[in-house]
Structure formats: structure tokens, C-alpha cells
Design an enzyme around this catalytic site. Structure first.
Site, PDB file in Angstrom:
ATOM      1  N   ARG A  97      -7.774   1.886   6.387  1.00 21.96           N
ATOM      2  CA  ARG A  97      -8.319   1.685   7.734  1.00 21.96           C
ATOM      3  C   ARG A  97      -9.826   1.487   7.636  1.00 21.96           C
ATOM      4  O   ARG A  97     -10.504   2.176   6.879  1.00 21.96           O
ATOM      5  CB  ARG A  97      -7.998   2.901   8.617  1.00 21.96           C
ATOM      6  CG  ARG A  97      -6.496   3.146   8.786  1.00 21.96           C
ATOM      7  CD  ARG A  97      -6.229   4.350   9.682  1.00 21.96           C
ATOM      8  NE  ARG A  97      -6.742   4.151  11.011  1.00 21.96           N
ATOM      9  CZ  ARG A  97      -6.057   3.592  12.026  1.00 21.96           C
ATOM     10  NH1 ARG A  97      -4.813   3.202  11.845  1.00 21.96           N
ATOM     11  NH2 ARG A  97      -6.614   3.443  13.206  1.00 21.96           N
TER      12      ARG A  97
ATOM     13  N   GLY B 105       0.839  -1.198   0.000  1.00 21.96           N
ATOM     14  CA  GLY B 105       0.000   0.000   0.000  1.00 21.96           C
ATOM     15  C   GLY B 105       0.870   1.242   0.000  1.00 21.96           C
ATOM     16  O   GLY B 105       1.780   1.371   0.822  1.00 21.96           O
TER      17      GLY B 105
ATOM     18  N   GLU C  50       2.089  -1.316  -4.543  1.00 18.81           N
ATOM     19  CA  GLU C  50       0.805  -0.599  -4.603  1.00 18.81           C
ATOM     20  C   GLU C  50      -0.047  -1.222  -5.706  1.00 18.81           C
ATOM     21  O   GLU C  50       0.410  -1.389  -6.835  1.00 18.81           O
ATOM     22  CB  GLU C  50       1.060   0.904  -4.877  1.00 18.81           C
ATOM     23  CG  GLU C  50      -0.152   1.712  -5.295  1.00 18.81           C
ATOM     24  CD  GLU C  50      -1.308   1.701  -4.286  1.00 18.81           C
ATOM     25  OE1 GLU C  50      -1.060   1.957  -3.103  1.00 18.81           O
ATOM     26  OE2 GLU C  50      -2.459   1.424  -4.703  1.00 18.81           O
TER      27      GLU C  50
ATOM     28  N   HIS D 162      12.070  36.789   1.537  1.00 21.33           N
ATOM     29  CA  HIS D 162      13.213  36.145   0.905  1.00 21.33           C
ATOM     30  C   HIS D 162      14.373  36.102   1.883  1.00 21.33           C
ATOM     31  O   HIS D 162      14.604  37.081   2.582  1.00 21.33           O
ATOM     32  CB  HIS D 162      13.624  36.958  -0.334  1.00 21.33           C
ATOM     33  CG  HIS D 162      14.852  36.421  -0.999  1.00 21.33           C
ATOM     34  ND1 HIS D 162      14.825  35.313  -1.812  1.00 21.33           N
ATOM     35  CD2 HIS D 162      16.149  36.833  -0.942  1.00 21.33           C
ATOM     36  CE1 HIS D 162      16.049  35.068  -2.250  1.00 21.33           C
ATOM     37  NE2 HIS D 162      16.873  35.974  -1.737  1.00 21.33           N
TER      38      HIS D 162
HETATM   39  P1  NAD Z   1      -4.980   4.637   2.122  1.00 23.87           P
HETATM   40  O1  NAD Z   1      -6.330   4.209   1.734  1.00 23.87           O
HETATM   41  O2  NAD Z   1      -4.600   6.067   2.049  1.00 23.87           O
HETATM   42  O3  NAD Z   1      -3.903   3.848   1.252  1.00 23.87           O
HETATM   43  C1  NAD Z   1      -3.913   2.458   1.133  1.00 23.87           C
HETATM   44  C2  NAD Z   1      -3.274   2.085  -0.175  1.00 23.87           C
HETATM   45  O4  NAD Z   1      -3.193   0.682  -0.249  1.00 23.87           O
HETATM   46  C3  NAD Z   1      -4.079   2.549  -1.380  1.00 23.87           C
HETATM   47  O5  NAD Z   1      -3.241   3.268  -2.245  1.00 23.87           O
HETATM   48  C4  NAD Z   1      -4.572   1.244  -1.979  1.00 23.87           C
HETATM   49  O6  NAD Z   1      -4.684   1.297  -3.387  1.00 23.87           O
HETATM   50  C5  NAD Z   1      -3.497   0.278  -1.554  1.00 23.87           C
HETATM   51  N1  NAD Z   1      -3.914  -1.122  -1.523  1.00 23.87           N
HETATM   52  C6  NAD Z   1      -5.099  -1.600  -1.092  1.00 23.87           C
HETATM   53  N2  NAD Z   1      -5.100  -2.960  -1.216  1.00 23.87           N
HETATM   54  C7  NAD Z   1      -3.882  -3.308  -1.711  1.00 23.87           C
HETATM   55  C8  NAD Z   1      -3.271  -4.541  -2.057  1.00 23.87           C
HETATM   56  N3  NAD Z   1      -3.908  -5.688  -1.898  1.00 23.87           N
HETATM   57  N4  NAD Z   1      -2.027  -4.527  -2.548  1.00 23.87           N
HETATM   58  C9  NAD Z   1      -1.355  -3.358  -2.702  1.00 23.87           C
HETATM   59  N5  NAD Z   1      -1.891  -2.173  -2.409  1.00 23.87           N
HETATM   60  C10 NAD Z   1      -3.134  -2.140  -1.909  1.00 23.87           C
HETATM   61  O7  NAD Z   1      -4.765   4.044   3.578  1.00 23.87           O
HETATM   62  P2  NAD Z   1      -3.571   4.177   4.614  1.00 23.87           P
HETATM   63  O8  NAD Z   1      -2.330   4.690   3.952  1.00 23.87           O
HETATM   64  O9  NAD Z   1      -3.529   2.869   5.315  1.00 23.87           O
HETATM   65  O10 NAD Z   1      -4.095   5.290   5.586  1.00 23.87           O
HETATM   66  C11 NAD Z   1      -5.347   5.151   6.242  1.00 23.87           C
HETATM   67  C12 NAD Z   1      -5.977   6.495   6.447  1.00 23.87           C
HETATM   68  O11 NAD Z   1      -5.239   7.234   7.380  1.00 23.87           O
HETATM   69  C13 NAD Z   1      -6.032   7.305   5.164  1.00 23.87           C
HETATM   70  O12 NAD Z   1      -7.229   7.970   5.062  1.00 23.87           O
HETATM   71  C14 NAD Z   1      -4.897   8.247   5.319  1.00 23.87           C
HETATM   72  O13 NAD Z   1      -5.054   9.446   4.614  1.00 23.87           O
HETATM   73  C15 NAD Z   1      -4.859   8.462   6.822  1.00 23.87           C
HETATM   74  N6  NAD Z   1      -3.501   8.816   7.211  1.00 23.87           N
HETATM   75  C16 NAD Z   1      -3.124  10.095   7.084  1.00 23.87           C
HETATM   76  C17 NAD Z   1      -1.837  10.463   7.372  1.00 23.87           C
HETATM   77  C18 NAD Z   1      -1.433  11.884   7.223  1.00 23.87           C
HETATM   78  O14 NAD Z   1      -2.310  12.734   7.073  1.00 23.87           O
HETATM   79  N7  NAD Z   1      -0.144  12.190   7.234  1.00 23.87           N
HETATM   80  C19 NAD Z   1      -0.913   9.511   7.785  1.00 23.87           C
HETATM   81  C20 NAD Z   1      -1.330   8.200   7.876  1.00 23.87           C
HETATM   82  C21 NAD Z   1      -2.632   7.861   7.581  1.00 23.87           C
END
Ligand code: NAD
Length: 463
Positions: A269, A178, A201, A441
């Protein structure tokens, strides 16, 4: 009276994460009698205990290590290595400090904390481990937890972000499944601490929710850092083999495998609703999340939902704050406009950082906008050269001087720089207006200023 006074509240909030505590604090500020129910031993939920705060603490340690190991670029002789126990101790200190602060604030606002697991009852009332609390309004803020792939469970080597935060050692190699925010942040962190990292991904590009050019830029930057990232990679199986874990995946019709110390599953999540009694309360779900209308009301009268558990577009701590506050105000009878989720900034703390707000170029075109696009390279900015980091600022604006529709960035401190872009897009400024304002700047903020100067037809440090 059937209900003892001590148990009767105006607002009962279930869950003390960012959505729940913001709602409780605002409700108390508005004169409501509030109970905040939490089953965890500490207040704060995912953001404080298992999410934003501990991961950003770890990423800060990683950033310090990167800087130390690049010190010679700035004429300083130094080199470093991570002391994982000390890194985790710093992470814990940060969490403890903020949890203590939040706990005091909750107390100071006279919110009653009720420890236990809450279940919804019919009508706006809640039972906490058998103890009934009556309320005029109930707010569900139970949050989310990491998803796993079908048939996969957590082991010593197959982990989610929850286990990664307290992992006993730094892995020497990691497969990250992911490439959303969690995947990118942990891939970056592991690499900074010296691990060989492979990112898989499923969608056709990493950081798939970002503008396409941002995905390309972060892909290039990761490659430069030695992180292998494969998009369009479909995981076929994950197995523990001896003292390693092997992930078999398919990319472009070819079957491949990678073996590593740990496999971090970061595929999103899911909502936490188990045992919440949604059926009994008449609260409908939408693909597992609590269904809400534009006001964040559930299908049951006087029951609201905020944060990750609500079926709203973004699972982010600052979205949860916004939703929690909006619900508190609506309960208090204040008219609050519906949240415009497009205007909410998104930030990812990998190296280099990623931040964006508003529409991507593709989304703008899809919505029928004719657009002008400016892509500014951080190399044109003096301060970025001194800081020693590259990247881009991409601004998408309505054609021929139209309003700024979106700003997308990869580069140094863009998670802070995005705040200005948030004002620009949400106030629908046109590039000429931004270009007329002076950026100090030498600062990194000039990247935003210069991109707008270029869009307004008078670039300074670019051709
Ligand atoms: P996400 O949904 O943002 O990303 C998960 C990724 O996993 C996606 O790109 C998806 O296509 C991929 N995926 C799903 N199944 C897969 C598979 N079988 N094989 C390969 N890839 C696969 O979820 P996340 O990164 O786990 O984050 C969860 C939530 O928490 C999100 O909404 C995120 O924005 C939030 N979060 C935010 C921050 C931040 O704001 N800095 C940090 C961490 C998490």
C-alpha cells in the site's frame, strides 16, 4: 479577530482512520478542541471501511464454511456452500455497526467532524474545500491505498483488495500477486470459497517478513489446502484474454503463465498525500511517505503524522492507534517514549493463522544475539488436536536462559494467542519465569507455556 471562533481549534486531524480517530478521541479526552476532517461519507478509514473489519468478516464466513465442510471429522453430518450475497451482507452489517459506534463515540467526545478534503496551509492551519480552520497543531492521518504494478490498472478482472470486498461473484479461480498479509488472507479466503488459487511472490519466500520457518510452515499448510504458491516469481505481464486474465511470470529463469477469473494485486500500500499541499506547508516526504522524527513530528512545526501515511516501519491499524494516541498526548505536553516497533505484534488471518512479535531468529543473530530456539508443534497440545488444526510455536530467546526475543506462530487462533507473547517479549521475560506460570489445560495457550517449559529445560509433552 481574523479567525472566527467556530473555526479555531487546538487540534485539526486530517483523516478519520485508526490513526486519525484515535488521535482525535485522545485529544478530546485531554481537553482539546478538536476537528476531524474526513472526505469520505463515513468515518473509519481503511480499517473499518476497506481493510481489517470487512476482510475479517469475510474470513469468518470462510472459516465457518471450512468448519461445516469438515463437520464429519467431529461426527456431525453437514455440508455447506457460500451464498456470496449473504456473505457480503454480513460483511456490510459488521462495517455499519462499527462505523455507527465510532460515529457516536466521536460525537460523545465532542469532536467536530468536518466533511471535505483538507489541504495543509503554511503554519499550522488547514483549508477544507476553501474553508479555513486554524489550529495550534495539525495531525496528518490520510492513510494509504493499494499499489498496482507499473503499467497495470484496475479492470473488471484485475483488482485490488478494495474491489475484492464488493466483487459481484466468487471467482472460480484467482491469481494473487504478492504473499504479504493481504495476499495470504485473500488466497486463503478464495480457496475456502472453492477457487483454484495461485500465489506469486517476488521475494524468495512467501510471508517474507516472517521468520523463515514460519514461511515454510505456511507454505506447507497452503500446499495441503491445494493453494499453489510460487516464491521468486517475477510478473512479466497481466492481460485480459476473453473472459479471463492471464499472468505471465518468470520463476527460476523459466517463463510460465497462469489463467484465472481474477487477478488480485496485493503488492503493498502506498501513502495518500496527493493534493495535501505538503510543499506549501514545508512537510517533507520520504519515498512518498510523510517524513517524521521519533516523536512523529513532521519537518513543519506543529504538524504531525500518524498511521500508514507516516514513514514509520509498520502499516498496521494497531500501530496507527499507538501513534495517534502518542501524538495526542505529546500535543497535550505529556512525555511519551518513542514507540518500539519491534515489540508490536503482527497478525495475518489466513488459514492457518500467522502471528509474531519481536525478532525473528535471523534478525536476532544479525543483531549479535546468541540464541536458543524452541520449536513446538501444536500436535503436542491436546486442545489443538480436538480443534483439528496444526502448526508451530517458535520461541527465540537469548542463550542460556536469556530473555525471550521473539515468538512466531502458525496455527489455530494464534492471532489471539500472540497477546501473551507480546507481554512476554515486551517485558523481557526469561523462559524460566514463563515456565513457572501455569497455563490452563486443555487450551491452545498451552502451546506457548510448553514451548517455554522446553526452553527452560523441562519439557512436558515434547521429547
Ligand atoms: P505487503 O508489503 O505486506 O506485501 C506485499 C508483497 O508483495 C510483498 O511480499 C512483496 O514482496 C510482494 N510483491 C511486491 N511486488 C511484487 C511483484 N511484482 N510480484 C510479486 N510479488 C510482489 O503488502 P500487503 O500485503 O499489500 O499489505 C499492505 C499493508 O497492510 C501491509 O503493511 C500489511 O501488513 C497491512 N495489512 C495487515 C493485515 C493484518 O494485520 N492482518 C492485513 C492486510 C494488510
Amino acid at each position: 479577530m481574523a479567525v472566527r471562533m467556530a473555526e479555531a481549534y487546538d487540534v485539526v486531524v486530517i483523516g478519520s482512520g485508526t490513526g486519525g480517530y484515535s488521535c482525535a478521541l485522545r485529544s478530546a479526552q485531554l481537553g482539546k478542541r478538536v476537528a476531524l476532517v474526513e472526505r469520505d461519507g463515513r468515518l473509519g478509514g481503511t480499517c473499518l471501511l476497506r481493510g481489517c473489519i470487512p476482510t475479517k468478516a469475510l474470513l469468518r464466513s470462510a472459516e465457518v464454511l471450512d468448519t461445516v465442510n469438515r463437520a464429519e471429522e467431529w461426527g456431525v453430518k453437514a455440508s455447506g456452500s457460500p451464498d456470496w450475497d449473504a456473505v457480503k451482507a454480513f460483511e456490510e452489517r459488521m462495517v455499519d455497526k462499527l462505523v455507527t459506534g465510532l460515529t457516536s463515540l466521536i460525537k460523545a467526545r465532542k469532536v467536530d467532524v468536518v466533511q471535505g478534503t483538507a489541504a495543509l496551509r503554511s503554519g499550522a492551519s488547514v483549508s477544507v474545500d476553501g474553508r479555513d480552520l486554524s489550529a495550534t497543531d495539525v495531525v496528518v492521518a490520510t492513510g494509504s491505498s493499494p499499489k498496482l504494478l507499473p503499467g497495470v490498472s484496475v479492470t473488471e478482472r484485475i483488482i485490488t483488495s478494495d474491489q475484492a470486498l464488493t466483487y459481484p461473484s466468487i471467482p472460480s479461480s484467482a491469481v494473487v500477486i504478492g504473499a504479504g498479509a493481504v495476499g495470504l488472507e485473500f488466497a486463503s479466503l478464495y480457496r475456502s470459497f472453492g477457487a483454484d488459487v495461485t500465489v506469486l511472490e517476488a521475494l524468495p519466500r512467501i510471508a517474507p517478513l516472517e521468520d523463515e520457518e514460519i514461511s515454510k510452515e505456511i507454505g506447507r499448510a497452503f500446499r495441503k489446502r491445494g493453494i499453489q504458491a510460487f516464491a521468486g516469481a517475477h510478473v512479466q505481464g497481466i492481460d485480459e484474454v476473453g473472459d479471463a486474465v492471464r499472468v505471465v511470470y518468470d520463476v527460476g529463469g523459466e517463463s510460465k503463465s497462469v489463467t484465472a477469473d481474477v487477478c488480485l494485486v496485493a503488492v503493498g500500500r502506498g501513502p495518500v498525500t496527493e493534493g495535501l499541499g505538503v510543499d506549501q506547508a514545508g512537510v517533507e516526504l520520504d519515498r512518498g511517505f510523510v517524513k517524521v522524527d521519533g516523536q512523529l513530528q513532521t519537518t513543519a512545526p506543529h504538524v504531525w503524522a500518524v498511521g500508514d501515511v507516516a514513514a514509520t516501519p509498520l502499516q498496521l491499524a494497531h500501530v496507527a492507534f499507538t501513534e495517534g494516541i502518542a501524538v495526542a498526548e505529546r500535543i497535550a505536553g505529556i512525555q511519551v517514549p518513542e514507540i518500539d516497533y519491534t515489540g508490536i505484534p503482527r497478525v495475518t488471518y489466513c488459514t492457518p493463522e500467522v502471528a509474531s512479535v519481536g525478532l525473528t531468529e535471523a534478525q536476532a543473530v544479525e543483531r549479535g544475539h546468541e540464541v536458543d530456539v524452541e520449536k513446538l508443534n501444536f500436535q503436542a497440545i491436546g486442545k489443538a488436536n480436538i480443534v483439528g488444526e496444526g502448526g508451530i510455536v517458535k520461541v527465540v530467546a537469548g542463550k542460556a536462559g536469556g530473555p525471550v526475543l521473539g515468538v512466531h506462530m502458525v496455527g489455530p487462533h494464534v492471532t489471539d494467542l500472540i497477546a501473551e507473547a507480546m507481554l512476554i517479549t515486551n517485558w523481557e521475560a526469561v523462559p524460566a519465569e514463563v515456565a513457572a506460570l501455569i497455563h490452563p489445560h486443555p487450551t491452545l495457550s498451552e502451546a506457548i507455556g510448553e514451548a517455554h517449559l522446553a526452553l527452560a529445560g523441562k519439557p512436558l509433552h515434547t521429547a
